[in-house]
Design a protein around this motif. Sequence first.
Motif, mmCIF file in Angstrom:
data_model
loop_
_atom_site.group_PDB
_atom_site.id
_atom_site.type_symbol
_atom_site.label_atom_id
_atom_site.label_comp_id
_atom_site.label_asym_id
_atom_site.label_seq_id
_atom_site.Cartn_x
_atom_site.Cartn_y
_atom_site.Cartn_z
ATOM 1 N N GLU A 1 65.244 47.766 69.292
ATOM 2 C CA GLU A 1 63.802 47.940 69.379
ATOM 3 C C GLU A 1 63.157 46.765 70.105
ATOM 4 O O GLU A 1 63.623 45.631 70.045
ATOM 5 C CB GLU A 1 63.182 48.125 68.003
ATOM 6 C CG GLU A 1 63.381 46.963 67.058
ATOM 7 C CD GLU A 1 62.886 47.264 65.656
ATOM 8 O OE1 GLU A 1 63.135 48.375 65.174
ATOM 9 O OE2 GLU A 1 62.263 46.376 65.060
ATOM 10 N N TYR B 1 57.601 43.930 68.308
ATOM 11 C CA TYR B 1 56.237 44.416 68.104
ATOM 12 C C TYR B 1 55.229 43.304 68.350
ATOM 13 O O TYR B 1 54.136 43.532 68.877
ATOM 14 C CB TYR B 1 56.071 44.972 66.688
ATOM 15 C CG TYR B 1 54.999 46.028 66.588
ATOM 16 C CD1 TYR B 1 55.341 47.362 66.394
ATOM 17 C CD2 TYR B 1 53.651 45.708 66.706
ATOM 18 C CE1 TYR B 1 54.363 48.354 66.326
ATOM 19 C CE2 TYR B 1 52.672 46.689 66.644
ATOM 20 C CZ TYR B 1 53.036 47.996 66.454
ATOM 21 O OH TYR B 1 52.063 48.976 66.407
ATOM 22 N N ASN C 1 65.518 40.894 64.940
ATOM 23 C CA ASN C 1 64.668 41.357 66.034
ATOM 24 C C ASN C 1 63.740 40.250 66.521
ATOM 25 O O ASN C 1 63.461 40.145 67.716
ATOM 26 C CB ASN C 1 63.868 42.585 65.594
ATOM 27 C CG ASN C 1 64.743 43.807 65.417
ATOM 28 O OD1 ASN C 1 65.725 43.978 66.140
ATOM 29 N ND2 ASN C 1 64.422 44.656 64.457
ATOM 30 N N PRO D 1 57.086 49.571 70.377
ATOM 31 C CA PRO D 1 55.884 49.452 69.536
ATOM 32 C C PRO D 1 54.791 50.387 70.022
ATOM 33 O O PRO D 1 54.827 50.900 71.149
ATOM 34 C CB PRO D 1 55.489 47.992 69.690
ATOM 35 C CG PRO D 1 56.097 47.556 70.971
ATOM 36 C CD PRO D 1 57.349 48.348 71.146
ATOM 37 N N SER E 1 59.460 53.278 59.043
ATOM 38 C CA SER E 1 59.683 52.671 60.346
ATOM 39 C C SER E 1 60.561 51.437 60.241
ATOM 40 O O SER E 1 60.500 50.690 59.263
ATOM 41 C CB SER E 1 58.350 52.288 60.985
ATOM 42 O OG SER E 1 58.553 51.532 62.148
ATOM 43 N N TYR F 1 60.064 48.981 61.926
ATOM 44 C CA TYR F 1 59.172 47.846 62.193
ATOM 45 C C TYR F 1 58.576 47.253 60.917
ATOM 46 O O TYR F 1 57.771 46.333 60.989
ATOM 47 C CB TYR F 1 58.038 48.275 63.128
ATOM 48 C CG TYR F 1 58.435 48.322 64.584
ATOM 49 C CD1 TYR F 1 58.846 47.171 65.246
ATOM 50 C CD2 TYR F 1 58.405 49.507 65.305
ATOM 51 C CE1 TYR F 1 59.214 47.199 66.585
ATOM 52 C CE2 TYR F 1 58.765 49.544 66.651
ATOM 53 C CZ TYR F 1 59.172 48.387 67.279
ATOM 54 O OH TYR F 1 59.530 48.417 68.608
#
Length: 441
Positions: free
Chosen positions: A162, A165, A122, A272, A17, A19
């Motif tokens: 993205e 998160y 991010n 997320p 991922s 993330y």
Amino acid sequence: MYPIPEVLSLTSNNKPSSYIPVRNKGNDFAWDIITGLVLSHALRKQIKQYEFDQFRNDCKLLLQSKLIDSPNFWDVINRMYFTEESICKISPLFLLFKVQRQGEKKKDIGAANFRMSDLFSNLMGDLILKDELVQKHNFIEHEILTIFGNKLEKYDVDAAREQAYLPYLSHAFQSDLSFLAIRPQYLLQELTNLLKLYAFAYCSQLSLNIKDWKCEQPVSKPLYFILDTEKASSERTQPQRYGYRLLVDTFEQVFPVLSALENLQFDEYKCPLWQVYQDIINYADQDRLLTDINTYLEIFIVDRIGQTRLEQHQQAASTSEAFQQIIDLAIEQFKVSTSSRHEINGKYTRALKELCSDFIQSRGRSGQVLVLNQDQLMLLTNISIGNKDKLLMNDLMREFERRGFYLDKQSQQALVDFYERMGNVARMSDSGDAVYVRKTI
């Protein structure tokens, strides 16, 4: 509304991922390069095809033309600023030398460094450091910076790929980076340390939040540290219960859960897990979506766990229950010891632990504990106080916690003692209850 496809499809392998900055291999992070990448992104500036030797020669020609009466003075300047790249001590801008872009990304910058810098990009969101790190310089430094500045180019950052998160941590990082940017010398001294602090904070808070996807947004989760000057004790409930062991246990769930999230990403813009869950349970056609997910789960079980497990499986009665099964089965597939997935997840867990190693110490019978050393404490203190003159101790602890660092009462008292030795404490009442802490810069 997050796009839901007509049919959920199972990928052939679990994808890493975006993330998470680590992979099961290739996690050699060069923090000077990462620092340069982050600064380049924050300033929206870059430098291309300008070698350090050429830069030194350009400085020599210019300065010799302006120091006609002292032609030999260049040798002094060369020793002062260009030996072992001491130029980087003048301004953070010179960190951009380490991350020169020549068309496509240069291989020698390293994929791991780009992954880590993407994490900070991010966290930064739309933040731009517009003041360009203005600071005072002498005549020679001003001329050197002018030459370098003429080679800097603007570049447009790609649109965000993205959603954050951990929004609360993103807001804190933006605030802290802006605080450092108006103090260029302090930024030059502490930017790499700030990034290491946030790399830990992000990975640890992501791990602690990874299964709490039913919330509308994540919140800071308790994670307790002790000061490195303190003795560890098994009798201290909070550091024992909400410390190292809790963190390492959650590491084991990060890659499995994020791999499930990758199968639920249906657009180039990633979301997320908590956002995907909200969109799924609020999707208009719940019956169609439930049928689709149940079918997907049966395929997943046969492919990743086995036919025998399918015989024990019961179809979900709601999309919320089905979503829970997606996560549970994603974790279960990595517990099959005969599968290579079990070994791969172990590598991810070890990579996360290694990334957090600066905050972990072994303390004899107490085992391994999370610690904060004096340098980390002072950086945390200064960014937490920020642009204020001072903060009440209780408010300072709230700012620590907003960044993912918790201290129990015993450690807080040890911290006050540390501040008093540093001379940055003011007691505003005879009882000593109103303790204010000042910055050290």
